[in-house]
Design an enzyme around this catalytic site. Structure first.
Site, PDB file in Angstrom:
ATOM      1  N   GLN A 104       0.986  -1.263  -0.058  1.00  0.00           N
ATOM      2  CA  GLN A 104       0.096   0.008  -0.148  1.00  0.00           C
ATOM      3  C   GLN A 104       0.808   1.427   0.096  1.00  0.00           C
ATOM      4  O   GLN A 104       2.075   1.359   0.497  1.00  0.00           O
ATOM      5  CB  GLN A 104      -0.968   0.073   1.293  1.00  0.00           C
ATOM      6  CG  GLN A 104      -2.171   1.333   1.080  1.00  0.00           C
ATOM      7  CD  GLN A 104      -3.035   0.937   2.236  1.00  0.00           C
ATOM      8  OE1 GLN A 104      -2.797   0.017   2.974  1.00  0.00           O
ATOM      9  NE2 GLN A 104      -3.613   1.841   2.700  1.00  0.00           N
ATOM     10  N   CYS A 110      -6.535   0.135   1.166  1.00  0.00           N
ATOM     11  CA  CYS A 110      -6.288  -1.373   1.844  1.00  0.00           C
ATOM     12  C   CYS A 110      -7.066  -2.274   1.440  1.00  0.00           C
ATOM     13  O   CYS A 110      -7.195  -3.470   1.100  1.00  0.00           O
ATOM     14  CB  CYS A 110      -5.890  -1.149   3.289  1.00  0.00           C
ATOM     15  SG  CYS A 110      -7.441  -0.883   4.201  1.00  0.00           S
ATOM     16  N   HIS A 267      -8.912  -1.933   9.471  1.00  0.00           N
ATOM     17  CA  HIS A 267      -7.687  -2.230   8.389  1.00  0.00           C
ATOM     18  C   HIS A 267      -8.168  -3.708   7.684  1.00  0.00           C
ATOM     19  O   HIS A 267      -8.726  -4.530   8.627  1.00  0.00           O
ATOM     20  CB  HIS A 267      -6.666  -2.316   8.946  1.00  0.00           C
ATOM     21  CG  HIS A 267      -5.325  -2.162   7.996  1.00  0.00           C
ATOM     22  ND1 HIS A 267      -5.332  -1.386   6.790  1.00  0.00           N
ATOM     23  CD2 HIS A 267      -4.484  -3.293   7.685  1.00  0.00           C
ATOM     24  CE1 HIS A 267      -4.351  -1.957   6.131  1.00  0.00           C
ATOM     25  NE2 HIS A 267      -3.674  -2.976   6.595  1.00  0.00           N
ATOM     26  N   ASN A 294      -1.546  -8.635   5.540  1.00  0.00           N
ATOM     27  CA  ASN A 294      -1.571  -7.296   5.536  1.00  0.00           C
ATOM     28  C   ASN A 294      -1.160  -6.579   4.479  1.00  0.00           C
ATOM     29  O   ASN A 294      -0.137  -6.583   3.864  1.00  0.00           O
ATOM     30  CB  ASN A 294      -0.692  -6.685   6.976  1.00  0.00           C
ATOM     31  CG  ASN A 294      -0.927  -5.237   7.129  1.00  0.00           C
ATOM     32  OD1 ASN A 294      -1.596  -4.241   6.401  1.00  0.00           O
ATOM     33  ND2 ASN A 294      -0.515  -4.793   8.303  1.00  0.00           N
ATOM     34  N   TRP A 296      -0.278  -3.777   3.872  1.00  0.00           N
ATOM     35  CA  TRP A 296       0.856  -2.926   3.663  1.00  0.00           C
ATOM     36  C   TRP A 296       2.209  -3.345   3.497  1.00  0.00           C
ATOM     37  O   TRP A 296       3.284  -2.638   3.178  1.00  0.00           O
ATOM     38  CB  TRP A 296       1.045  -2.346   5.326  1.00  0.00           C
ATOM     39  CG  TRP A 296       0.137  -1.386   5.839  1.00  0.00           C
ATOM     40  CD1 TRP A 296      -0.983  -0.707   4.954  1.00  0.00           C
ATOM     41  CD2 TRP A 296      -0.164  -0.869   6.965  1.00  0.00           C
ATOM     42  NE1 TRP A 296      -1.634   0.102   5.767  1.00  0.00           N
ATOM     43  CE2 TRP A 296      -1.334  -0.025   7.178  1.00  0.00           C
ATOM     44  CE3 TRP A 296       0.341  -1.102   8.333  1.00  0.00           C
ATOM     45  CZ2 TRP A 296      -1.664   0.782   8.304  1.00  0.00           C
ATOM     46  CZ3 TRP A 296      -0.123  -0.596   9.423  1.00  0.00           C
ATOM     47  CH2 TRP A 296      -1.160   0.281   9.327  1.00  0.00           C
ATOM     48  N   GLU A 559     -63.313  23.723 -38.979  1.00  0.00           N
ATOM     49  CA  GLU A 559     -62.274  23.086 -38.669  1.00  0.00           C
ATOM     50  C   GLU A 559     -61.641  24.113 -37.640  1.00  0.00           C
ATOM     51  O   GLU A 559     -61.556  25.206 -37.638  1.00  0.00           O
ATOM     52  CB  GLU A 559     -61.196  22.996 -39.829  1.00  0.00           C
ATOM     53  CG  GLU A 559     -61.823  21.701 -40.582  1.00  0.00           C
ATOM     54  CD  GLU A 559     -60.825  21.352 -41.633  1.00  0.00           C
ATOM     55  OE1 GLU A 559     -60.760  20.081 -42.067  1.00  0.00           O
ATOM     56  OE2 GLU A 559     -60.181  22.017 -41.933  1.00  0.00           O
ATOM     57  N   ASP A 629     -58.338  13.337  -2.662  1.00  0.00           N
ATOM     58  CA  ASP A 629     -58.251  14.021  -1.561  1.00  0.00           C
ATOM     59  C   ASP A 629     -58.724  15.419  -2.086  1.00  0.00           C
ATOM     60  O   ASP A 629     -58.593  16.499  -1.300  1.00  0.00           O
ATOM     61  CB  ASP A 629     -56.794  14.163  -1.046  1.00  0.00           C
ATOM     62  CG  ASP A 629     -55.929  14.623  -2.249  1.00  0.00           C
ATOM     63  OD1 ASP A 629     -56.258  14.852  -3.442  1.00  0.00           O
ATOM     64  OD2 ASP A 629     -54.476  14.655  -1.893  1.00  0.00           O
ATOM     65  N   ASP A 704     -45.863  -8.566 -35.045  1.00  0.00           N
ATOM     66  CA  ASP A 704     -45.075  -9.163 -34.075  1.00  0.00           C
ATOM     67  C   ASP A 704     -44.386  -8.528 -33.003  1.00  0.00           C
ATOM     68  O   ASP A 704     -43.562  -9.032 -32.382  1.00  0.00           O
ATOM     69  CB  ASP A 704     -43.948 -10.080 -35.227  1.00  0.00           C
ATOM     70  CG  ASP A 704     -43.080  -8.839 -35.578  1.00  0.00           C
ATOM     71  OD1 ASP A 704     -43.587  -7.663 -35.642  1.00  0.00           O
ATOM     72  OD2 ASP A 704     -42.031  -9.262 -36.214  1.00  0.00           O
TER      73      ASP A 704
END
Length: 721
Positions: A104, A110, A267, A294, A296, A559, A629, A704
């Protein structure tokens, strides 16, 4: 930032088409940003120059947006260099990719490096992520590529080999060998996938494990772990699963702080082996051991079974060789399983999907994958605590078809894992995006409703409790849980905890036996529509008023234009005080004429106008029904049912239903900022929907359900609607 309907849904249609063509598979990954590795490499070899990636340039924007952004002092002395500028004789991989190649740097990723370390344990998986035949010598053009699983698809990510340095040293991930660069370039490709290096800061090991394999992760808290955890871990590694673990820190300020035993809180560690040994003084007693690493590349456990502990003296030479015991400060160490359980608080196991490995000896899963989206005002209903909107969430019908083959189990049950993953949040961090709190619930479908693909309505959830649910709602990229239910049909409802939160997700179902899952309403279906006839009988007072107004405005030509139609409708609609509307817009009236204009004049005659008014009256009745409502508008969550009622009524389509993507589009297009739809927006929506459906039917002459249009036909169809 949310997608516009056109952008998001066009992208989604393109992705679906790509999948039908085989795009997104391991053998045919999607080209990230449209960049093709082989084409670009050949181009730069012919140019005799080195590739420079404009899509992820050697600039501050690629480093980050806050701590690594323009205003940060950390980036001032960073210089982007190619490996040949950093050292002599750079190599992509030296002596095979291994766990010690990952150390790292200055980035808090990590979680990513722990996953990479796990990946190196399985060569077949490793070289799917890292395509072979890449080097700094043969056909070198400064270009490399890596492949990741990304929300259901495999993508190929191209990068150039310029990496951030400080004082000629790599700033981020590096190898123990100074001239080895595969891990640094893999990290760069992953950063490009997520927008920047800073986007990789902080995370969960399982996230990267899944992105390397397409697998699904299960979590175990040590205090709640099953008794057979050691067996589970050993079996998982034998099956090719990736595994990580961590020690939670209750105090954020103590994240990544070293304990007296050499372990680091907050970690991410890789679990790289699970083995048993027999000490010489206790040959009848086996000691269970776990090997960890780890990221690191240093700082190790100093308790029993650590590198130089006295316990190793009790083992034979053969036992030591079997365990590959080494005394080196490389970040890797052994500890007893009992100490492992005492010290670590969480373990994560990433199980592989069927496409991850082809070896018949490796356990395989059956997997169903569904892509979805929560849209504010339409399908972002929140959790079960919000009964008025919960039912509007996307719904997925799950069919468990075969029970487990377990001789020790007398029950007929199906074991399966559900994984709900939210998308793109890491990439959107620079815009302030955070992970939503997500979860899901599973409901059993009554037998009389088996095979019925209708969206479950509000009443179903009010009167039926869930059969199973995720353990909790949590703000992780993915929520995963294992279940055991009887064979049958179920509905899975994924949701955010709060309603009105927009986001994309994928829902995956894994099982050892056959299952199928699909989104409810994932198809647009209907019988051929037949326009409803105008009502017969005596002319009502309202009809008489309309006829009089029409004649007054239309004049001798009988129209009316769109502007005149607007005047007619608004003069009458203002008399309806129960409708919350400012009147019809000119654009809405143009759409109405496009729908009813049978003779192509761009105007409506009296017959066409009467037909239109009959439609509007029936739509008005439906609008009033859902305007319970008396607010004068419809809540956007009710729009789904209102649209269905209107279309079935006026198009004579009892089997008609839209898909969820169309409901999302309708909400985004027609709802206001308060997620309400007023009367004129409701009418405009239905006019547009019917016009487009009718136009499609005209082109679909063989019935279709598919049509083929030229670009001019497409423009003619959409521009007049």
């Amino acid at each position: 930032m949310p997608y516009t309907p056109s952008g998001f849904f066009c992208d989604r249609l393109i992705r679906e088409r790509e999948r039908r063509d085989g795009e997104g598979s391991l053998n045919k990954p999607i080209r990230f940003n449209g960049q093709d590795y082989n084409t670009l490499r050949q181009e730069y070899l012919q140019r005799k120059s080195l590739f420079e990636d404009d899509a992820f340039p050697a600039t501050v924007e690629s480093l980050g947006f806050k701590e690594l952004g323009h205003k940060s002092n950390k980036v001032k002395n960073i210089v982007w260099k190619r490996p040949k500028e950093i050292c002599e004789n750079p190599q992509f991989i030296v002596g095979g990719a291994s766990r010690t190649d990952i150390c790292q740097g200055e980035l808090g990723d990590c979680w990513l490096l722990a996953a990479i370390a796990c990946l190196t344990l399985n060569e077949k998986l490793l070289y799917r992520v890292i395509p072979q035949e890449q080097s700094f010598s043969e056909n070198y053009a400064g270009i490399f590529h890596f492949q990741f699983w990304r929300y259901g698809d495999w993508v190929d990510v191209v990068i150039d080999d310029r990496v951030p340095t400080f004082n000629n040293q790599l700033v981020f991930t590096k190898s123990a060998e100074r001239n080895e660069f595969w891990s640094a370039l893999l990290e760069k490709a992953y950063a490009k996938l997520h927008g920047s290096y800073e986007a990789l800061k902080g995370g969960n090991t399982t996230e990267a494990m899944e992105d390397f394999t397409g697998g699904v992760t299960e979590f175990y808290e040590m205090k709640e772990a099953p008794k057979e955890l050691y067996k589970i871990m050993k079996k998982a590694l034998e099956r090719g699963s990736l595994m990580g673990c961590s020690i939670d820190s209750l105090v954020p300020a103590r994240f990544e702080t070293r304990t007296v035993t050499g372990l680091v809180k907050g970690h991410a560690y890789s679990v790289t082996a699970v083995e048993e040994c027999r000490p010489s003084q206790h040959k009848d007693h086996k000691v269970r051991l776990v090997r960890l690493r780890n990221p690191w590349g240093q700082v190790e456990w100093n308790g029993p079974w650590s590198d130089n502990s006295k316990e190793w003296a009790t083992l034979s030479k053969d036992e030591k060789e079997k365990l590959q015991h080494q005394s080196a400060e490389d970040g890797e160490f052994w500890m007893s399983f009992e100490d492992f359980k005492k010290n670590y608080t969480k373990i994560e196991i990433c199980n592989l999907t069927p496409d991850a490995l082809e070896d018949d000896k490796i356990h395989k899963w059956t997997v169903s994958v569904n892509e979805g989206r929560w849209v504010r005002g339409c399908s972002a209903g929140g959790c079960r605590n919000y009964p008025d909107t919960f039912w509007t969430n996307p719904q997925y019908r799950l069919r468990l078809l075969e029970e487990d083959d377990d001789p020790d189990d007398n029950e007929d049950v199906c074991t399966f894992v559900v994984a709900l993953m939210q998308k793109n949040k890491r990439r959107e961090r620079k815009m302030g995006a955070n992970l939503f709190t997500i979860g899901f619930a599973i409901y059993e479908v009554p037998k009389e409703m088996h095979g019925n693909k209708q969206h479950m309505q509000k009443d179903f959830f009010l009167f039926n409790s869930s059969k199973a649910r995720s353990k909790s709602y949590i703000n992780l990229r993915e929520v995963t849980q294992r279940f055991r239910l009887s064979p049958g049909e179920y509905v899975i409802v994924p949701s955010t905890y709060e309603p009105h939160q927009e986001g994309e997700f994928i829902l995956r179902v894994f099982s050892e036996k056959k299952n199928t899952s699909e989104e409810i309403e994932n198809r647009i279906e209907a019988d051929h529509p037949v326009p409803a006839p105008a009502s017969a009988g005596e002319e009502s007072e309202e009809d008489h008023q309309f006829r009089t107004i029409f004649q007054e405005i239309a004049g001798d030509e009988m129209e009316i234009t769109a502007n005149e139609l607007r005047n007619v409708l608004n003069r009458v609609i203002t008399k309806h005080k129960d409708l919350n509307t400012e009147g019809f817009s000119l654009e809405s009236c143009r759409s109405m004429i496009a729908l009813m204009d049978m003779d192509g004049t761009g105007r409506l005659n009296l017959q066409e106008f009467r037909h239109l008014w009959n439609k509007i009256k029936q739509w008005q009745g439906i609008f009033k029904h859902y305007n319970a409502d008396q607010s004068g508008s419809i809540n956007s969550y009710e729009m789904r049912n209102a649209v269905n009622d209107a279309v079935m009524c006026l198009m004579s389509c009892p089997g008609f239903r839209l898909n969820n993507q169309l409901y999302d589009i309708i909400t985004m297009r027609y709802a206001n900022e308060n997620m309400n739809i007023d009367f004129d927006s409701f009418i405009s929506c239905l006019v547009r929907l019917e016009a487009m459906f009718r136009a499609f039917q005209a082109f679909d002459q063989d019935g279709d359900g598919t049509i083929r249009l030229s670009v001019l036909e497409w423009l003619q169809l959409t521009m007049y609607a």
